[in-house]
Design an enzyme around this catalytic site. Structure first.
Site, PDB file in Angstrom:
ATOM      1  N   ASP B 187     -15.598  -7.875   9.034  1.00  0.00           N
ATOM      2  CA  ASP B 187     -14.333  -7.837   8.331  1.00  0.00           C
ATOM      3  C   ASP B 187     -14.087  -6.284   8.385  1.00  0.00           C
ATOM      4  O   ASP B 187     -14.843  -5.380   8.397  1.00  0.00           O
ATOM      5  CB  ASP B 187     -14.503  -8.184   6.998  1.00  0.00           C
ATOM      6  CG  ASP B 187     -13.200  -8.563   6.236  1.00  0.00           C
ATOM      7  OD1 ASP B 187     -12.790  -9.733   6.155  1.00  0.00           O
ATOM      8  OD2 ASP B 187     -12.552  -7.408   6.159  1.00  0.00           O
ATOM      9  N   GLU B 230      -8.312 -10.343   9.222  1.00  0.00           N
ATOM     10  CA  GLU B 230      -8.963  -9.115   9.822  1.00  0.00           C
ATOM     11  C   GLU B 230     -10.497  -9.544   9.833  1.00  0.00           C
ATOM     12  O   GLU B 230     -11.186  -8.637  10.079  1.00  0.00           O
ATOM     13  CB  GLU B 230      -8.812  -8.067   8.935  1.00  0.00           C
ATOM     14  CG  GLU B 230      -9.250  -7.953   7.610  1.00  0.00           C
ATOM     15  CD  GLU B 230      -8.552  -8.548   6.501  1.00  0.00           C
ATOM     16  OE1 GLU B 230      -7.710  -9.369   6.805  1.00  0.00           O
ATOM     17  OE2 GLU B 230      -8.589  -8.209   5.387  1.00  0.00           O
TER      18      GLU B 230
END
Lengths: 204, 320, 121
Positions: B187, B230
Site C-alpha cells: 500500500d 493504492e
C-alpha cells in the site's frame, strides 16, 4: 410426411443402388489405400431429420465426436448434404491410413480429406447408378472436439425434411475405424429421387 | 446458337484461377488470373512439371492430393484455413493483409479428355484473402479484448479479478507440486496527502510510475496486480518466506530511493508491505493474513515489510 | 429337360435386373432365393445347375454359400454377381470354386459375355 414415404419396392431399389455404389467406392479405396476394405450391407433408413440428433446423441454419448459436412448437387434437382460422424479416438488411425504420419498436417485437414474421399467415392458411384452426376462443395467441419455436437447436428438437420441415413462401417484389414455417414436430402429432391427409382424399377 | 467463342474470354476474365495438369503433373494450361499473379507466361512453361513452374510448392502434400484425384477420380479440396496458400500468388490487397501471398481455396477436379483415356486434373483457385484479413482482424480484436479484460486501465498491471483468479490457480499448483508460494500485499504510504498536494493526476502519476518501477524488479513468473485504490498484490510462485521477505525489502528500498519528476517537482513515496507464505490456506485467508501483516507494517511506522506471524493477530486486536 | 438356375440376392431389384438381363438363348427354369441360408436349403433339396450368387447378404453371405457348396461337393456352377469388386474378394471367391465374377449391376452384355465364355449359351 406421408408424401415423402417410400414403398418397400422403392426402398429395396435404393438399398441395392447404395450397395453397388458402396462396392465401387470400396474397390477404389482398397486400390488407392492398398488395403482390403471389408464391406458390410449398409443399413439405410429414412428418418425424419428432426429425430437424427437424438439417434446419434446416444451413439456418441461417451466420446466427443466430429462432424464433417459436404454438399452435393446433381441434375434434375437432385441435391443434398452428407454428414460424416467420427469419434476422435479414430484420428490417429485415419492419419496412418492416409499416410500422413510423415509431415505436419492438422487434424482438421485430415478429417476433411478422409471425408471427401469417403463421401465423393460413394456419391459418384451412386450418381452413376441414378444416371446422374454430382458436383461437390468443399467439405466443412461443423464441430470438432465439441460436446454439444447433437445441437449442431440438430441445427443442420433442421434445414432438411428427410434424411437418408446410411450407416457405413469402414473396416479395413490393416486399420480399423468406424464412421457413420448420413445423407440429408431436401423434400423436393426426395420426390425427384423417388421418380428416378420408379424409372429404374419400370425397366425391370 | 454457337457458344464456343465464349470460352476464351470467360477463362481470361474469370476471377478464379484455372490450372490444368496432365497425369504426370505437367502444366497444360492456366488462365490469365494465374499468369498475371504469378508473373509466368504459359507459352514458355507449357509442358513443364508443376514444381518447376511454381516455386516452393508444398510438394509431398500436393502430390498426395493430386494422386487421390487421379486414382479415385473424385475431387479433392483445400481450404485457406488449413493451408493458407498452395501457389505463391500476389493479391490485390498488399496493404491490408499481413501476408504477402493470396489466401486460397482450391478445388482439384478430375477431368477425362474426349478420347476417354487421357486423365487430367483441373485446379480451381479462389482468392480468400478477404476472409483471411477479416479473420486476422478478428483474432487481433479478440486478443486485445482478452488483454483489456485482465489489465488495470491506469497502471497496466493485472486487474483485481484476474489477479485473484491467478492466485487461486497458483495455490492449486503449489498444493499439487508441493512448491512454496508467497504473497506480498502493499500500500502506498500517505497516498491521501499525495493526492491533496499534487491533485489526483499527481496521485495517478505516482501509481503509474511505481507500478512500472516495481514491475521491473520482478521475475516473469511473478504476478503483479492492483488490488484496489493504492493497494497492490504480488504473487511469488516457487518462493518461500525468506525469499519473499528479500524481495519485499528490495522493493521497499528501491521505491524509497526513487525520485519522480512531476510538473518540475521532485516527488518521493514509500510503501508498506505485508508478506505471507502459503500453508494450506484459502485464497481469502491468505489475502486476509497478508492484509494483517500490511496493517502491522503501517502501525510500525510505514516504509517497511512485515512478515505474517500468528502473533500479529493478537497485536491487531490490542491496537483495535 | 431344361436346366434350373438359382438367382440368390437379397435385393428384389437385383434379382429382377438379373432375370431380365439373362440372354434369351439361355433356356432354364429360374428360381430365386433372398439370402444365403435360403439358397442352401434349395440347393440341398433340388437339382440346380447354375447359381448367380450375390456376396453381401444378410443371414448367410455369398462366401458362406460357396464354402458350403465346396464342403458338400455339390454339383453346380456358380457365377458371383457382386458389388464388392475388390481384387482381394475376387481372388477369394475364385479360390472357393466360383466359375466367374460379374460386377454389379449385371447388364445383359456382361452376362452374355461370361455365359458364352463358359459355354452356357
Amino acid at each position: 410426411m406421408t408424401e415423402l414415404h417410400f414403398t418397400d419396392v422403392q426402398r429395396d431399389c435404393l438399398q441395392e443402388l447404395v450397395n453397388v455404389a458402396m462396392g465401387q467406392a470400396s474397390d477404389k479405396l482398397a486400390r488407392y489405400l492398398g488395403t482390403f476394405v471389408h464391406l458390410q450391407v449398409p443399413a439405410i433408413a429414412l428418418v425424419e431429420a428432426a429425430l437424427l440428433s437424438q439417434h446419434f446423441a446416444s451413439r456418441y454419448q461417451q466420446q466427443s465426436a466430429t462432424l464433417v459436412s459436404l454438399g452435393f448437387f446433381g441434375d434434375q434437382g437432385l441435391r443434398g448434404e452428407t454428414i460424416m460422424l467420427y469419434q476422435l479416438t479414430n484420428v490417429g488411425v485415419i492419419a496412418q491410413l492416409l499416410g500422413y504420419s510423415d509431415d505436419a498436417v492438422s487434424e482438421a485437414e485430415m478429417l476433411t480429406d478422409i471425408s471427401s474421399v469417403l463421401t465423393t467415392t460413394f456419391l459418384s458411384g451412386l450418381a452413376e447408378q441414378l444416371e446422374n452426376s454430382f458436383s461437390y462443395a468443399a467439405p466443412r467441419i461443423l464441430s470438432s472436439r465439441d460436446r454439444d455436437f447433437a445441437d449442431k447436428l440438430a441445427y443442420t438437420a433442421e434445414q432438411w425434411q428427410l434424411a437418408l441415413q446410411v450407416d457405413i462401417r469402414y473396416q479395413l484389414t490393416d486399420y480399423s475405424f468406424n464412421c457413420d455417414m448420413i445423407l440429408l436430402i431436401p423434400g423436393e429432391a426426395v420426390l425427384r429421387l423417388r421418380q428416378t427409382l420408379d424409372n429404374i424399377l419400370a425397366d425391370f | 446458337m454457337q457458344l464456343d467463342w465464349l470460352l476464351q474470354p470467360l477463362l481470361t476474365q474469370l476471377n478464379t484461377g484455372v490450372l490444368v495438369l496432365d497425369a504426370q503433373y505437367r502444366v497444360v494450361f492456366f488462365n490469365q488470373f494465374i499468369a498475371r499473379r504469378a508473373d509466368v507466361d504459359l507459352a514458355k512453361v507449357q509442358g513443364n512439371l508443376l514444381e518447376d513452374v511454381f516455386a516452393d510448392l508444398p510438394l509431398a502434400w500436393l502430390r498426395r492430393k493430386l494422386d487421390s484425384v487421379l486414382h479415385l477420380q473424385v475431387p479433392a479440396f483445400s481450404s485457406w484455413e488449413q493451408r493458407q496458400y498452395i501457389i505463391k500468388l500476389a493479391h490485390l490487397r498488399p496493404l491490408s493483409s499481413d501476408s504477402q501471398y493470396m489466401a486460397q481455396n482450391c478445388s482439384m477436379l478430375p477431368l477425362t479428355a474426349p478420347d476417354g483415356v487421357s486423365r487430367y486434373i483441373c485446379l480451381l483457385i479462389e482468392d480468400a484473402t478477404d476472409a483471411y484479413v477479416y479473420q486476422q482482424q478478428l483474432q487481433q480484436s479478440v486478443m486485445q479484448l482478452e488483454h483489456a479484460n485482465r489489465t488495470d486501465g491506469l497502471t497496466g498491471v493485472y486487474n483485481r479479478r484476474y489477479w485473484q483468479q491467478q492466485l487461486g490457480y497458483e495455490i492449486q499448483r503449489a498444493e499439487r507440486y508441493q512448491h512454496p508460494l508467497s504473497l506480498l500485499l502493499f500500500d502506498l504510504d500517505k497516498f491521501k496527502d499525495l493526492n491533496d498536494q499534487y491533485g489526483h493526476q499527481g496521485g495517478d502519476f505516482v501509481l503509474i510510475e511505481l507500478s512500472r518501477l516495481i514491475g521491473s524488479l520482478l521475475r516473469d513468473t511473478d504476478l503483479f496486480g492492483r488490488y484496489g485504490g493504492e493497494e497492490f498484490g504480488i504473487i511469488l510462485p516457487d518462493t518461500g518466506m525468506t525469499g519473499a521477505l528479500q524481495v519485499a525489502n528490495r522493493i521497499c528500498d528501491t521505491v524509497a530511493q526513487h525520485k519522480m519528476l512531476y510538473n518540475q517537482q521532485t516527488l518521493k513515496a514509500t510503501i508498506s508491505i505485508g508478506v505471507v507464505s502459503y500453508f494450506e490456506q484459502s485464497v481469502d485467508e491468505l489475502i486476509q493474513r497478508a492484509d494483517t501483516a500490511l496493517y502491522c507494517a503501517k502501525r510500525q511506522g510505514r516504509n517497511r515489510a512485515v512478515a505474517y506471524q500468528p502473533e500479529l493477530e493478537g497485536y491487531l486486536k490490542k491496537v483495535k | 429337360m431344361a436346366l434350373t438356375a438359382l438367382i440368390c440376392d437379397d435385393s428384389l431389384l437385383a434379382r429382377n435386373q438379373l432375370k431380365k438381363s439373362l440372354p434369351s438363348a439361355f433356356d432354364a427354369d429360374i428360381i430365386t432365393a433372398s439370402n444365403g441360408a435360403e439358397a442352401l436349403t434349395i440347393l440341398r433339396t433340388r437339382e440346380v445347375g447354375l447359381v448367380f450368387l450375390d456376396l453381401t447378404m444378410p443371414e448367410l453371405d455369398g462366401v458362406g454359400v460357396l464354402e458350403a457348396i465346396k464342403a458338400d461337393a455339390m454339383d453346380c456352377l456358380v457365377i458371383v454377381v457382386s458389388a464388392d469388386i475388390q481384387p482381394e474378394m475376387q481372388k477369394r471367391v475364385m479360390e472357393l470354386g466360383a466359375l466367374a465374377f460379374v460386377q454389379k449391376p449385371a447388364t445383359a452384355d456382361k452376362l452374355a459375355d461370361v455365359m458364352h465364355k463358359y459355354g452356357l449359351i
